[in-house]
Scaffold this active site. Structure first.
Site, PDB file in Angstrom:
ATOM      1  CG  ASN A  29      29.236  33.044 -12.832  1.00  0.00           C
ATOM      2  OD1 ASN A  29      28.259  33.225 -13.561  1.00  0.00           O
ATOM      3  ND2 ASN A  29      29.287  32.086 -11.931  1.00  0.00           N
ATOM      4  NE  ARG A  83      17.152  37.319 -15.795  1.00  0.00           N
ATOM      5  CZ  ARG A  83      17.905  38.324 -16.225  1.00  0.00           C
ATOM      6  NH1 ARG A  83      18.100  38.463 -17.522  1.00  0.00           N
ATOM      7  NH2 ARG A  83      18.469  39.171 -15.372  1.00  0.00           N
ATOM      8  NE  ARG A  92      22.429  44.607 -14.835  1.00  0.00           N
ATOM      9  CZ  ARG A  92      22.585  44.721 -13.513  1.00  0.00           C
ATOM     10  NH1 ARG A  92      22.964  43.686 -12.804  1.00  0.00           N
ATOM     11  NH2 ARG A  92      22.354  45.869 -12.909  1.00  0.00           N
ATOM     12  CG  HIS A 121      12.525  39.487  -9.898  1.00  0.00           C
ATOM     13  ND1 HIS A 121      12.721  38.682  -8.798  1.00  0.00           N
ATOM     14  CD2 HIS A 121      13.371  39.014 -10.852  1.00  0.00           C
ATOM     15  CE1 HIS A 121      13.639  37.784  -9.062  1.00  0.00           C
ATOM     16  NE2 HIS A 121      14.057  37.952 -10.303  1.00  0.00           N
ATOM     17  CE1 TYR A 146      19.605  28.629 -14.093  1.00  0.00           C
ATOM     18  CE2 TYR A 146      18.066  30.375 -13.567  1.00  0.00           C
ATOM     19  CZ  TYR A 146      19.236  29.950 -14.166  1.00  0.00           C
ATOM     20  OH  TYR A 146      20.019  30.850 -14.835  1.00  0.00           O
ATOM     21  NE  ARG A 202      22.985  30.895  -6.718  1.00  0.00           N
ATOM     22  CZ  ARG A 202      22.065  31.587  -7.370  1.00  0.00           C
ATOM     23  NH1 ARG A 202      20.870  31.091  -7.556  1.00  0.00           N
ATOM     24  NH2 ARG A 202      22.319  32.807  -7.808  1.00  0.00           N
ATOM     25  CG  HIS A 220      16.547  30.671  -9.175  1.00  0.00           C
ATOM     26  ND1 HIS A 220      15.264  31.008  -9.553  1.00  0.00           N
ATOM     27  CD2 HIS A 220      17.304  31.764  -9.431  1.00  0.00           C
ATOM     28  CE1 HIS A 220      15.248  32.240 -10.016  1.00  0.00           C
ATOM     29  NE2 HIS A 220      16.472  32.723  -9.964  1.00  0.00           N
TER      30      HIS A 220
END
Length: 765
Positions: free
Chosen positions: A115, A440, A470, A500, A533, A629, A657
């Site tokens: 991270n 993704r 990304r 997205h 997730y 979160r 998520h």
């Protein structure tokens, strides 16, 4: 040559000093003057190759706020970067939590490291670009770039020290006690060292390339996140020379110590093994010193969509440039002397403040490989999700959806029905068309072969593959090319916008005409992440949502100026507007004396206008409960502004998520799920979806599992205070501790329905 400071390094230092002078001028008052017009920006558009300068526009004090007066008060906002670091601190605390099995704690420690790498590659890189470009831009909490860098450095330094202490004083000895040994070379027997030397000669030495640095050899290029050794050697004449040896990332970072034919859980670090055998790389020279260091570069690539004739080619070129971004951080082992650090800072074009001194090993993200060890005793008990949709009784998935809407809560409910939805559509001769967005999808996606199968069987298949996701750009380019080769209509999204939204549409021919089946989600079409997730899936064939779904795909693949939809809410078309209207409706209920409650769950809250609207709601008497979160720039519990706002964050076994927005609406509640967080990029610069869940049973199901459960969590939940700190939520009135994720897993063990039937309310929640 080494005595001359690099021009770019000098430029960065000069601009930092310039901004520091600006701070000095403001030091006479308690708060910075937040009016950007008071400080003219340079006309110079400083720009680094392969990167971009961010120029976020903030409302100056002259702008009118929610009550017609200035609302731009920096004291009302938490710094975005520092809030993110507090999130990473919460992840680090999970690594320190003795409740977790040992290898799960190792996992959290590795996540903390990775991270931080991404934080420097993206966020710190952007701040440094602002400084180089002479951008004096205030963050919402009133900090200019040089202030933010200083605050980040101080906070990260404390975090790194805490992380290192946790590894060496706690996790490392516990791993050894459990039979997993991470050893230094001097802890091995002579026989073991010889075995490793033989391994080095056969399998490692041929991969290594020592790179000298002297007047005849320029300073070697060092790629992003690569681990290196700075080596000092002596010639027979006593002359010192400097060289760099890259620790190959194509080899395992943890090298197993040979143990005959038996599996070994004893390791040495690859860089230590290389250090031990450096003499083979420099024959005729004596190795005097060697120290590990790791470089972090700016990885926020800029894609010139409006100038690109071929978007795939443009992105491929941009990905290559990521390796060459400017250096934003160097981690060095703490024993490295200053003269070696000076060589690095001068040639990597950084300042001393960009150097972080750490006790080796560097790059603890590689500890994640330990989770592959066959040690179930040191890991979480495997979770077996319930199968809410099961067509083994003869009903196909379309018949199940036709009977009524279906909601899945991953990972408590299996992701398999989502794959089954596309699989059934690909095989069903009555299906005429499939349309889907992919953001993704992972390296081993089961969906792509199914879409290809559908196209090969004559179905119309259209897929939007977001190439600009990304760090997934390269993977998505590969999938896009594979889909195109199969004859599928592939589009890459809209210029200037990332797509997205998560949506799939199936058009099926039935006895009463065409019927459209829709899947909407808060998470990616990725079975791997669906296991770790928490996300929501929603299946429906309601005509109003299905009609909107068709309009969304027309918007994505063709030309459309449609601004209103029947049920779906779309960013950047009307999501910001509709969210604001729904909050304002709750404000009106409160002003009329009616109960008013907003209950939101999201990953991040950074948008200033949305925060101001939530402040207005609090001042009007609306109860505002937020589950955020990660980053939260809203400051709760401020007297006269946010007294009615509570914020919690949950970090647990699964990454929270899902995005859920609940409005009590004076006894007529409405609940929406979304792919979007309340961030400017989601509301204004991405294609996002927010969809209503109108079936009362499913509405209550989602509220119970995602919202109510979180607020009853007194193990994983932490409460945000007005100072930006987080404190554990405590049980009330002697109640036993409760953890939402554990409870939801346990509830699935007791409830394994075969068909899409909403579950009864669990007694605890």
């Amino acid at each position: 040559m080494l005595e001359q400071r690099d021009d770019k390094s000098q430029t960065l230092m000069a601009k930092q000093l310039s901004q520091a002078d600006l701070l000095t001028k403001n030091s006479g008052s308690e708060k910075l003057n937040t009016n950007p017009t008071e400080h003219k920006q340079s006309s110079r558009q400083g720009k680094l190759k392969g990167s971009k300068v961010r120029r976020r526009k903030l409302a100056p004090p002259a702008d009118k706020g929610v009550h017609g007066q200035s609302s731009f008060d920096p004291s009302l906002y938490i710094n975005r970067e520092l809030s993110w670091l507090e999130f990473n601190q919460r992840v680090l605390e999970e690594a320190q939590d003795q409740r977790h099995p040992l290898l799960e704690r190792v996992k959290f420690l590795a996540i903390t490291s990775s991270n931080l790498d991404e934080f420097f590659m993206i966020r710190v890189a952007a701040i440094k670009e602002q400084i180089l470009a002479d951008v004096v831009e205030y963050s919402p909490d009133g900090k200019i770039p040089v202030q933010q860098l200083k605050a980040i450095h101080q906070r990260v330094s404390r975090m790194l020290k805490e992380k290192s202490n946790g590894f060496w004083n706690d996790i490392h000895p516990k791993l050894a006690a459990a039979g997993i040994h991470l050893l230094k070379m001097n802890q091995l027997t002579n026989e073991e060292r010889q075995q490793l030397a033989d391994l080095f000669a056969k399998e490692i030495f041929p991969v290594l390339t020592p790179l000298a640095f002297d007047p005849g050899h320029p300073f070697p290029y060092i790629s992003n996140l690569s681990l290196s050794l700075a080596v000092v050697v002596c010639s027979p004449k006593g002359e010192e020379r400097f060289a760099r040896v890259k620790v190959p990332d194509v080899l395992p970072r943890l090298v197993q110590i040979p143990n005959g034919d038996k599996p070994s859980q004893r390791f040495v670090w690859l860089e230590d093994l290389i250090k031990e055998n450096l003499g083979m790389l420099f024959p005729g020279m004596s190795v005097k010193e060697s120290y590990a260091f790791q470089v972090t570069r700016n990885a926020d690539i800029e894609i010139q969509e409006d100038e690109a004739e071929d978007l795939i080619h443009s992105i491929e070129e941009s990905i290559k440039m990521r390796r060459f971004g400017s250096v934003v951080r160097v981690k060095v082992e703490d024993a490295m002397p200053q003269r070696i650090i000076d060589i690095l800072t001068e040639n990597l074009e950084i300042t001393q403040d960009d150097v972080y001194h750490l006790k080796p090993p560097l790059g603890l993200s590689h500890l994640m490989s330990l989770l592959k060890l066959p040690r179930p005793d040191l890991k979480d008990t495997p979770h077996h999700p319930s199968v809410l949709i099961n067509d083994e009784d003869g009903d196909d998935i379309f018949s199940i959806i036709k009977r009524g809407d279906v909601v899945l809560h991953h990972p408590y409910d299996a992701f398999a029905p989502v794959v089954q939805f596309i699989k059934a559509a690909a095989a069903d001769p009555n299906v005429l068309a499939i349309k889907q967005t992919l953001y993704r999808i992972g390296k081993e996606s089961p969906l792509v072969p199914l879409l290809i199968q559908a196209a090969e069987s004559g179905k119309q298949v259209a897929v939007l593959v977001e190439l600009k996701a990304r760090f997934d750009e390269e993977n998505n380019i590969g999938w896009a090319k594979k889909l195109e080769r199969a004859g599928i209509h592939v589009v890459y999204g809209l210029v200037g916008l990332k797509t997205h939204a998560k949506i799939a549409l199936v058009v099926r021919k039935e006895s009463d005409g065409l019927r459209r089946y829709v899947h909407l989600g808060t998470g990616n079409y990725n079975p791997d992440t669906a296991r770790i997730y928490t996300d929501l899936s929603y299946f429906t064939c309601k005509e109003d949502i299905a009609s909107d779904a068709s309009e969304v795909f027309n918007f994505l693949t063709g030309f459309s100026n449609k601004e209103e939809f029947k049920k779906l809410i779309i960013a950047p078309v009307n999501l910001r507007k509709r969210c604001t209207e729904l909050i304002q409706r709750e404000i009106q209920h409160a002003r009329k004396g009616n109960p008013a409650h907003l209950l939101f769950k999201m990953n991040a809250l950074t948008d200033i206008k949305m925060i101001e609207t939530l402040y207005e709601a609090s001042k009007a008497g609306v109860k505002v409960d937020l589950i955020v979160r990660g980053i939260c720039c809203l400051r709760p519990s401020v007297k006269g502004m946010s007294e009615n706002i509570r914020v919690i964050s949950i970090v647990g076994r699964f990454l929270e998520h899902s995005r859920v927005f609940y409005f009590s609406n004076n006894g007529h509640p409405e609940l929406y799920c979304s792919s979007a967080d309340l961030m400017g990029r989601n509301l204004d610069r991405r294609v996002e979806l927010m969809f209503p869940v109108e079936d009362r049973v499913w509405l209550e199901f989602i509220k119970r599992e995602t919202l109510d459960a979180a607020w009853r969590d007194t193990v994983g939940a932490r409460v945000l205070d007005a100072n930006g700190g987080y404190n554990h939520l405590k049980p009330m009135n002697g109640e036993p501790p409760s953890e939402s994720q554990t409870f939801l897993m346990q509830s699935r063990i007791k409830q394994q329905p075969k068909k899409a039937v909403p579950r009864e309310s669990p007694s605890q929640f």
